[in-house]
Scaffold this active site. Sequence first.
Site, short mmCIF file in Angstrom:
data_model
loop_
_atom_site.label_atom_id
_atom_site.label_comp_id
_atom_site.label_asym_id
_atom_site.label_seq_id
_atom_site.Cartn_x
_atom_site.Cartn_y
_atom_site.Cartn_z
N SER A 158 0.84 -1.19 0.00
CA SER A 158 0.00 0.00 0.00
C SER A 158 0.89 1.26 0.00
O SER A 158 1.84 1.32 -0.78
CB SER A 158 -0.91 -0.08 1.23
OG SER A 158 -2.02 0.73 1.10
N ASP A 411 -8.05 -5.68 -6.28
CA ASP A 411 -7.76 -4.63 -5.30
C ASP A 411 -8.12 -3.27 -5.88
O ASP A 411 -7.60 -2.89 -6.93
CB ASP A 411 -6.27 -4.67 -4.95
CG ASP A 411 -5.85 -3.55 -4.02
OD1 ASP A 411 -6.74 -2.90 -3.42
OD2 ASP A 411 -4.63 -3.33 -3.88
N HIS A 437 -5.92 -6.54 -1.72
CA HIS A 437 -4.88 -5.58 -1.34
C HIS A 437 -3.66 -6.29 -0.71
O HIS A 437 -3.79 -6.97 0.29
CB HIS A 437 -5.50 -4.59 -0.34
CG HIS A 437 -4.78 -3.28 -0.24
ND1 HIS A 437 -4.32 -2.59 -1.33
CD2 HIS A 437 -4.47 -2.52 0.83
CE1 HIS A 437 -3.74 -1.46 -0.93
NE2 HIS A 437 -3.82 -1.39 0.38
#
Length: 488
Positions: A158, A411, A437
């Site tokens: 991320s 994602d 994710h």
Amino acid sequence: MIYLKLFGLTLLFSLVSTFSTPIPANYTVFWYQQKVDHFNYINNDTFQQRVIISTDHWCTDGCPIFFYAGNEGDVFSFANNTGFMWENAPRFKAMVIFAEHRYYGESLPYGDKSFASLDKLGFLSVEQALADFAELIQEIKVSYPAARKSPVVMFGGSYGGMLAAWFRIKYPHLIVGALAASAPILQFPGLYDCNGYNSIVTKSFRSYSEQCYLSIKNSWDAIQRVGSNGAGLRWISDNFNLCKPLSNSSDLNDFSSWLQDTFGSLAMIDYPNPADFLEPLPAYPIGVLCSKLPDSTKQDKPLLVDLYQAISVYYNYSGQRSCFDYRDNSEGGRLGGDGWGFQSCTEMVLPICSTLNDSMFPQATWDLSQVKADCVKTYGVAPEESKALWLFGGENIASASNIIFSNGARDPWSAGGVLKNTYAETLIAIIIEGACHHEDLRSTGPNDPIPLIRARQREIIIIKDWIDKYYQAINHWPAEWSRDSNLI
Ligand SMILES: *[C@@H]1O[C@H](CO)[C@@H](O)[C@H](O)[C@H]1NC(C)=O
Ligand SMILES: *[C@@H]1O[C@H](CO)[C@@H](O)[C@H](O)[C@H]1NC(C)=O
Ligand SMILES: *[C@@H]1O[C@H](CO)[C@@H](O)[C@H](O)[C@H]1NC(C)=O
Ligand SMILES: *[C@@H]1O[C@H](CO)[C@@H](O)[C@H](O)[C@H]1NC(C)=O
Ligand SMILES: *[C@@H]1O[C@H](CO)[C@@H](O)[C@H](O)[C@H]1NC(C)=O
Ligand SMILES: *[C@@H]1O[C@H](CO)[C@@H](O)[C@H](O)[C@H]1NC(C)=O
């Protein structure tokens, strides 16, 4: 209200205890005395940066170092959710390090005053955070003499994945490569269609059932209609077991945003393995949630009753929650102070909107001038929406090397990710069919789909290759290092 997306972190936080496994190794926490400001000689302030170190499997002859670039939260939440590093440390004989990002968790440069004013908060930037990691790597090489020749591989998921990629771009001499998982480094104004995120969320729900998708799509107006008077607000408060009753339309909008964020976060964590460590949560939670939304043609109230059942799958699967707090994930929320709010008002300007007819979310535009006005009001700063692009290159990354950009195809953040292999020879995009994710960074589980297993294997082979090439270049092979790629 500023449309800030927090990588679903606020919600992930409440779920971290559910989805994560404890660190499967011995580790120590060490506090590194870090400079507050790396870029001038006027401010001598320092702070304690929290770092997790494990040398359980490290061979002390220049074996590799796995370094996690901490992102916007408590470093333990990342250590708990990055099983990939822990599981591979033994075969790579690697030291494992998780560094906490400044202004998050317990690494607060000015303690509880860190967020109080701009003269303290102003040291929160990507450049400072990367410089922290650079100093830390130097420090580790000094304090562990046997690490002097160790290749460092950086990992991040991320925003942490963005940091890992950018670190390799800025400091290529300090690490041999970076695994940037679910890193939306192209999600900046001018490069990116702001509908990308919500389109993928919509597609994900729709893939489970058309009725589920339509029920959610219809519920936003239903919420507004039912909540248009005091009796309706009470009805919603009672039927959703809200901790704090809704008292006006602004509360109602917050409630609606909370539901929208919940669906967005679920699309990030629709993982294949059930979480049954502390609290049970089903495998593929969206599928279970959607089973509670069978009929989109229901009247407003029955539809909302279904919606309550649906979100209970997420928030109350174990039946332990006494009430739902729709303020839980309001801006800043329970995150380390208001770090992400500030970052999204300075460098991390990631546009998100919902303007397509088939979006499951209410229509919402992304209005940079409004965002700027809100940021000035809240923090006294205006976003520099093109800074990340000139600082790190945007799509002009042909001069970079040795970065894996992995993205789960389901994602929502993959919309801003590097999905093409054409930027440079050793910038490798891995798109993982069906994954969410940074799913590749998670611990292996019994239900891992084949594409996920293959992606992890490929990543391991690439990382091994970076390390082999490095040892070759310095002509030092640790006695315990196997050059045979089959052994990895
Ligand atoms: C990490 O996992 C441990 C063990 O399950 C737990 O006690 C701790 O609260 C977790 N930390 C965070 C920040 O999630
Ligand atoms: C921690 O270290 C001890 C002693 O070296 C070892 O026996 C044990 O297996 C280690 N624990 C883990 C989880 O690796
Ligand atoms: C910073 O530290 C150096 C060395 O300790 C000292 O000489 C200098 O006066 C300090 N500067 C400021 C602005 O405090
Ligand atoms: C709405 O009610 C909340 C309390 O539930 C209050 O804090 C807020 O100021 C009110 N907003 C408006 C616009 O009246
Ligand atoms: C959670 O589930 C339990 C058991 O079904 C129920 O008693 C409780 O009211 C639920 N909590 C919420 C907030 O709905
Ligand atoms: C959205 O729907 C409206 C009315 O149904 C239509 O006129 C418009 O062309 C549609 N827009 C898109 C982008 O599909």
